[in-house]
Design a protein around this motif. Structure first.
Motif, short mmCIF file in Angstrom:
data_model
loop_
_atom_site.label_atom_id
_atom_site.label_comp_id
_atom_site.label_asym_id
_atom_site.label_seq_id
_atom_site.Cartn_x
_atom_site.Cartn_y
_atom_site.Cartn_z
N UNK A 54 0.83 -1.21 0.00
CA UNK A 54 0.00 0.00 0.00
C UNK A 54 0.86 1.26 0.00
N UNK A 55 1.89 1.26 0.84
CA UNK A 55 2.78 2.43 0.89
C UNK A 55 3.50 2.63 -0.44
N UNK A 56 3.91 1.54 -1.07
CA UNK A 56 4.58 1.64 -2.36
C UNK A 56 3.62 2.21 -3.41
N UNK A 57 2.37 1.79 -3.39
CA UNK A 57 1.37 2.29 -4.34
C UNK A 57 1.09 3.78 -4.10
N UNK A 58 0.99 4.17 -2.84
CA UNK A 58 0.75 5.59 -2.52
C UNK A 58 1.93 6.44 -2.98
N UNK A 59 3.15 5.96 -2.73
CA UNK A 59 4.34 6.70 -3.18
C UNK A 59 4.36 6.84 -4.71
N UNK A 60 3.96 5.77 -5.38
CA UNK A 60 3.90 5.81 -6.85
C UNK A 60 2.88 6.84 -7.31
N UNK A 61 1.72 6.89 -6.66
CA UNK A 61 0.69 7.88 -7.02
C UNK A 61 1.17 9.30 -6.76
N UNK A 62 1.85 9.51 -5.63
CA UNK A 62 2.37 10.85 -5.33
C UNK A 62 3.40 11.28 -6.38
N UNK A 63 4.24 10.36 -6.77
CA UNK A 63 5.24 10.66 -7.77
C UNK A 63 4.57 11.04 -9.11
N UNK A 64 3.53 10.29 -9.47
CA UNK A 64 2.80 10.57 -10.71
C UNK A 64 2.13 11.93 -10.64
N UNK A 65 1.57 12.28 -9.50
CA UNK A 65 0.93 13.59 -9.34
C UNK A 65 1.97 14.70 -9.50
N UNK A 66 3.11 14.54 -8.88
CA UNK A 66 4.15 15.56 -8.97
C UNK A 66 4.64 15.72 -10.42
N UNK A 67 4.72 14.63 -11.15
CA UNK A 67 5.18 14.70 -12.53
C UNK A 67 4.17 15.39 -13.44
#
Length: 132
Positions: free
Chosen positions: A77-90
């Motif tokens: 779950x934490x890995x998925x949330x980090x991935x989503x945050x990274x996508x949002x920032x990009x």
């Protein structure tokens, strides 16, 4: 006559003993059925316990403990949330630019049912004198 009464008495006594033996046999049969049910229930419970123990061993061997599973889910779950945050920032800047483009390029057309005051005064001239 006394012999007949004595014979009837013997028959009645024999019938009574036979009825008692039948009742005792029924009681023993009922008791054996209850005992067999209890034994079967104990066997079923023992088998269920064995299978439960075997399943728990299998579960720990192949799946791990409950804590291990929870830790893995938390990690995923934490890995998925980090991935989503990274996508949002990009993509954040691109989304903002696109939204601003869409807002700035809105057509300034009136709605087809919009009534202007000039068309209002021509169509409803008889209402205007009554307006305050």
């Amino acid at each position: 006559m006394a012999a007949q009464t004595q014979g009837i008495q013997q028959l009645l006594a024999a019938e009574k003993r036979a009825a008692e033996k039948i009742n005792e046999a029924r009681k023993r049969k009922t008791q054996r059925l209850k005992q067999a049910k209890q034994e079967a229930q104990q066997e079923v419970e023992k088998y269920r316990q064995e299978r439960e123990t075997e399943f728990k061993g299998f579960e720990q061997k192949y799946l791990g403990t409950k804590e291990d599973i929870e830790a893995q889910i938390r990690k995923d779950t934490e890995a998925e949330i980090d991935n989503m945050k990274r996508t949002v920032q990009q993509n954040k800047q691109q989304v903002i630019v696109r939204l601003l483009q869409l807002v700035r390029n809105l057509p300034a057309n009136s709605h087809k049912r919009f009534i202007t005051t000039s068309s209002l005064s021509n169509s409803y001239q008889w209402i205007i004198p009554f307006l305050p």
